[in-house]
Scaffold this motif. Structure first.
Motif: not given
Length: 122
Positions: A91-100, A102-108, A117-122
Motif C-alpha cells: 500500500f505504501e508504493a500505491e500511496d506514493r504512485e497515487g500522490a504522484k 494526483f500532483g502531476e495532473a493538478a499541475r498540468a 492528509s497523506s504521508s505521500a507527497t503530491c
C-alpha cells in the motif's frame, strides 16, 4: 450537474476521499458553505446519497491518470484525502504512485492549491 450552469468566478474544489471519515465531514462542511464541489470516487454509487444537488461526482481513481486529468478541469483547490491501506500488496508504493499522479495532473490542469492528509507527497 456538470458545473457549467454556475458563475465562472466561483472556484471549484476537487475532493477525494469523500466516502471516508475525514472526507465525508469535509464534504458536508463545503456543501453547507455553498461551495462548488466535485468528488472523485472509485465507486460513485457509495457517494450518491451523501451529496447535495449542486455537488458533482466523477468516477476515477488516483492510480488512473486519465480519470484524474478529466476530474481536474476547472479546479482551483484539490483535496487529496485518500490512502491505499485497504488494497492488497504494497500500500505504501500505491500511496506514493497515487500522490504522484494526483500532483502531476493538478499541475498540468493549473490547480492552485493541493491540501493533503497523506504521508505521500503530491
Amino acid at each position: 450537474m456538470n458545473g457549467t450552469d454556475r458563475p465562472p468566478n466561483e472556484s471549484l474544489i476537487l475532493l477525494t476521499g469523500a466516502t471516508g471519515y475525514v472526507g465525508g465531514r469535509l464534504l458536508r462542511e463545503l456543501q453547507a458553505a455553498g461551495r462548488r464541489v466535485r468528488c472523485l470516487a472509485r465507486r460513485p454509487e457509495f457517494l450518491r446519497d451523501r451529496v447535495g444537488p449542486t455537488t458533482e461526482i466523477v468516477e476515477g481513481d488516483v492510480l488512473d491518470v486519465a480519470s484524474l486529468n478529466g476530474a481536474m478541469v476547472g479546479v482551483s483547490t484539490a483535496y487529496y484525502l485518500v490512502h491505499s491501506m485497504g488494497s492488497s500488496g504494497e500500500f505504501e508504493a500505491e500511496d506514493r504512485e497515487g500522490a504522484k499522479n494526483f500532483g502531476e495532473a493538478a499541475r498540468a490542469a493549473g490547480v492552485r492549491r493541493i491540501v493533503s492528509s497523506s504521508s505521500a507527497t503530491c
